[in-house]
Scaffold this motif. Structure first.
Motif, PDB file in Angstrom:
ATOM      1  N   ALA A 286       0.731  -1.064  -0.037  1.00 16.01           N
ATOM      2  CA  ALA A 286      -0.044  -0.080   0.238  1.00 16.01           C
ATOM      3  C   ALA A 286       0.883   1.430   0.162  1.00 16.01           C
ATOM      4  O   ALA A 286       0.428   2.266  -0.213  1.00 16.01           O
ATOM      5  CB  ALA A 286      -1.024   0.011   1.154  1.00 16.01           C
ATOM      6  N   ARG A 294      -0.140  -1.080  -5.409  1.00 17.07           N
ATOM      7  CA  ARG A 294      -1.242  -0.469  -4.177  1.00 17.07           C
ATOM      8  C   ARG A 294      -2.612  -1.165  -4.531  1.00 17.07           C
ATOM      9  O   ARG A 294      -3.309  -1.308  -3.476  1.00 17.07           O
ATOM     10  CB  ARG A 294      -1.149   0.906  -4.524  1.00 17.07           C
ATOM     11  CG  ARG A 294      -0.018   1.854  -4.140  1.00 17.07           C
ATOM     12  CD  ARG A 294      -0.012   3.248  -3.933  1.00 17.07           C
ATOM     13  NE  ARG A 294      -0.771   3.679  -5.348  1.00 17.07           N
ATOM     14  CZ  ARG A 294      -0.141   4.515  -6.290  1.00 17.07           C
ATOM     15  NH1 ARG A 294       1.141   4.265  -6.086  1.00 17.07           N
ATOM     16  NH2 ARG A 294      -0.472   5.027  -7.178  1.00 17.07           N
ATOM     17  N   LYS A 298      -5.082  -3.829  -1.962  1.00 17.32           N
ATOM     18  CA  LYS A 298      -6.539  -3.711  -1.685  1.00 17.32           C
ATOM     19  C   LYS A 298      -6.935  -5.047  -2.053  1.00 17.32           C
ATOM     20  O   LYS A 298      -8.236  -5.358  -1.348  1.00 17.32           O
ATOM     21  CB  LYS A 298      -6.988  -2.744  -2.851  1.00 17.32           C
ATOM     22  CG  LYS A 298      -6.655  -1.174  -2.580  1.00 17.32           C
ATOM     23  CD  LYS A 298      -7.298  -0.473  -3.433  1.00 17.32           C
ATOM     24  CE  LYS A 298      -8.611  -0.297  -3.143  1.00 17.32           C
ATOM     25  NZ  LYS A 298      -9.176   1.013  -4.097  1.00 17.32           N
ATOM     26  N   ASP A 299      -6.506  -5.800  -3.049  1.00 13.33           N
ATOM     27  CA  ASP A 299      -6.944  -7.148  -3.121  1.00 13.33           C
ATOM     28  C   ASP A 299      -6.698  -8.224  -2.283  1.00 13.33           C
ATOM     29  O   ASP A 299      -7.370  -8.936  -1.739  1.00 13.33           O
ATOM     30  CB  ASP A 299      -6.155  -7.905  -4.315  1.00 13.33           C
ATOM     31  CG  ASP A 299      -6.554  -7.025  -5.928  1.00 13.33           C
ATOM     32  OD1 ASP A 299      -7.566  -6.390  -5.797  1.00 13.33           O
ATOM     33  OD2 ASP A 299      -5.670  -6.973  -6.730  1.00 13.33           O
ATOM     34  N   ILE A 301      -6.679  -7.205   1.004  1.00 11.53           N
ATOM     35  CA  ILE A 301      -7.575  -6.810   2.092  1.00 11.53           C
ATOM     36  C   ILE A 301      -8.866  -7.478   1.719  1.00 11.53           C
ATOM     37  O   ILE A 301      -9.445  -8.360   2.659  1.00 11.53           O
ATOM     38  CB  ILE A 301      -7.805  -5.551   2.301  1.00 11.53           C
ATOM     39  CG1 ILE A 301      -6.526  -4.452   2.628  1.00 11.53           C
ATOM     40  CG2 ILE A 301      -9.021  -5.099   3.296  1.00 11.53           C
ATOM     41  CD1 ILE A 301      -5.964  -4.832   3.723  1.00 11.53           C
ATOM     42  N   GLN A 322      -8.114  -0.153   4.060  1.00 15.94           N
ATOM     43  CA  GLN A 322      -9.127  -0.496   2.942  1.00 15.94           C
ATOM     44  C   GLN A 322      -9.463   0.387   2.233  1.00 15.94           C
ATOM     45  O   GLN A 322     -10.151   0.249   1.355  1.00 15.94           O
ATOM     46  CB  GLN A 322     -10.553  -0.946   3.964  1.00 15.94           C
ATOM     47  CG  GLN A 322     -10.358  -2.003   4.929  1.00 15.94           C
ATOM     48  CD  GLN A 322     -11.625  -2.419   5.652  1.00 15.94           C
ATOM     49  OE1 GLN A 322     -12.672  -2.290   4.901  1.00 15.94           O
ATOM     50  NE2 GLN A 322     -11.467  -2.785   6.892  1.00 15.94           N
ATOM     51  N   ARG A 323      -8.904   1.559   2.467  1.00 17.42           N
ATOM     52  CA  ARG A 323      -8.952   2.823   1.827  1.00 17.42           C
ATOM     53  C   ARG A 323      -7.555   2.707   0.639  1.00 17.42           C
ATOM     54  O   ARG A 323      -7.614   4.130   0.313  1.00 17.42           O
ATOM     55  CB  ARG A 323      -9.291   4.119   2.522  1.00 17.42           C
ATOM     56  CG  ARG A 323     -10.807   3.818   3.132  1.00 17.42           C
ATOM     57  CD  ARG A 323     -11.395   5.111   3.708  1.00 17.42           C
ATOM     58  NE  ARG A 323     -10.486   5.719   4.791  1.00 17.42           N
ATOM     59  CZ  ARG A 323     -10.809   5.210   6.023  1.00 17.42           C
ATOM     60  NH1 ARG A 323     -11.604   4.725   6.315  1.00 17.42           N
ATOM     61  NH2 ARG A 323     -10.053   5.707   7.149  1.00 17.42           N
ATOM     62  N   HIS A 328      -2.227   5.264   2.328  1.00 19.18           N
ATOM     63  CA  HIS A 328      -1.083   4.264   2.763  1.00 19.18           C
ATOM     64  C   HIS A 328      -0.062   4.586   3.595  1.00 19.18           C
ATOM     65  O   HIS A 328       0.291   3.637   4.154  1.00 19.18           O
ATOM     66  CB  HIS A 328      -0.569   3.920   1.394  1.00 19.18           C
ATOM     67  CG  HIS A 328      -0.084   5.002   0.636  1.00 19.18           C
ATOM     68  ND1 HIS A 328       1.238   5.258   0.900  1.00 19.18           N
ATOM     69  CD2 HIS A 328      -0.285   5.737  -0.592  1.00 19.18           C
ATOM     70  CE1 HIS A 328       1.872   6.460   0.133  1.00 19.18           C
ATOM     71  NE2 HIS A 328       0.628   6.382  -0.741  1.00 19.18           N
TER      72      HIS A 328
END
Length: 342
Positions: A286, A294, A298-299, A301, A322-323, A328
């Protein structure tokens, strides 16, 4: 703070080894190798780990490799003959041996049995052969499955052990049965004695050969995927298929109902290392300069949130992860400090 590629790759090298390869190779408690070493090996290895992460998070089909668990399997020629009859369907299914010869008739099978009986006792207190099954998901081209197994058996046992194998397509999952003699061809070599780490290596080799043939395949440890249930034995799977017409599209698992307290205890003891590894990988990806890294964070998470045991809240991943990638920088506070190198 955005992290440069070399920093990200060093973290991937450390945590990727812990996550995907713990049964195969032991890693010392050294997170970063000397710079001269990383310059040579880091790019290829980090790319390999990124590919492994991508296959795991998108849930590529997992290969299965298992040794028959019957306690008397392979203990002497009597048991071996019976299994050869089984995998050849009494010579109705073609066998192939370690020298590439095909055995298509009863006479061929009889010659094989006689040849193996010369140095194998009729009944033995120890295994004289192991029965291994290589399996892939429903819909996988059968020719590719057989070719991948053929190539791997040659790589692993060629010139070392005699073996025969046969492709079965009588269930939803195409699979190959192999009978491998434990005694080596050359007397100076050691007898075959596979352990858990060897089975994982066989899975990885089988999956790699499938990918070379254009088949999406993966071979990760169950705990890495958050799976703690044990799969059914082969005879249980066949019984389900016979009795209930059950599909093997997905490997069935033994039911395992645990109280909440027991589940948390199991998570703490069995999955803490995997959870920590996923958390650190997601955090460092991240913070990467590369957009693809990046996106991969997310994948990860999303993947962790959907695992059979949901432990996203147990991990050292901030909710801000998660955002990612926007926030990050906040993730880095959850990461352990990078050990110094000499």
């Amino acid at each position: 703070m955005v992290r440069p590629k070399v920093f990200v790759d060093e973290y991937l090298l450390n945590w990727g080894d812990k996550l995907f390869y713990p049964p195969v190779r032991k890693i010392k408690k050294l997170a970063v190798r000397p710079l001269s070493w990383t310059k040579v090996l880091l790019p290829n290895k980090s790319s390999e780990i990124r590919a492994q992460i991508a296959r795991t998070t998108k849930k590529s089909p997992e290969v299965m490799v298992k040794i028959t668990s019957n306690k008397n399997a392979g203990k002497g020629m009597t048991a071996i003959r019976n299994h050869l009859d089984y995998i050849s369907r009494n010579s109705k299914v073609t066998l192939e041996d370690h020298e590439g010869r095909t055995l298509t008739s009863r006479a061929d099978l009889k010659d094989l049995k006689e040849d193996w009986s010369h140095d194998t006792p009729e009944v033995s207190q120890r295994r004289e052969a192991i029965n291994v099954m290589f399996s892939m998901k429903k819909g996988t081209p059968t020719d590719e499955v057989k070719e991948a197994v053929r190539e791997y058996l040659t790589e692993e046992f060629g010139g070392k052990h005699e073996y025969v194998f046969a492709l079965h397509t009588d269930t939803d999952n195409p699979h190959v049965h192999a009978v491998i003699k434990i005694a080596p061809i050359r007397k100076k070599d050691k007898r075959l004695n596979p352990r858990k780490k060897d089975l994982q290596r066989w899975r990885e080799g089988f999956a790699e050969n499938l990918r070379k043939l254009g088949i999406d395949a993966n071979a990760t440890p169950r705990k890495t995927r958050g799976v703690v249930q044990q799969p059914l034995h082969q005879y249980q799977i066949h019984k389900l298929a016979r009795d209930d017409g059950a599909s093997q599209n997905a490997m069935p698992f033994k039911s395992r109902s645990l109280p909440l307290s027991e589940g948390k205890k199991l998570l703490a003891t069995n999955q803490s290392q995997e959870t920590q590894a996923w958390a650190n990988i997601a955090s460092v990806l991240a913070s990467s300069q590369a957009r693809s890294d990046r996106v991969m964070a997310k994948d990860i998470i999303a993947f962790m949130s959907s695992q059979p045991i949901r432990h996203i809240n147990e991990a050292n991943i901030s909710k801000n992860a998660q955002r990612a990638p926007k926030n990050h920088e906040k993730l880095i506070g959850d990461m352990p400090a990078l050990p110094r190198t000499k």
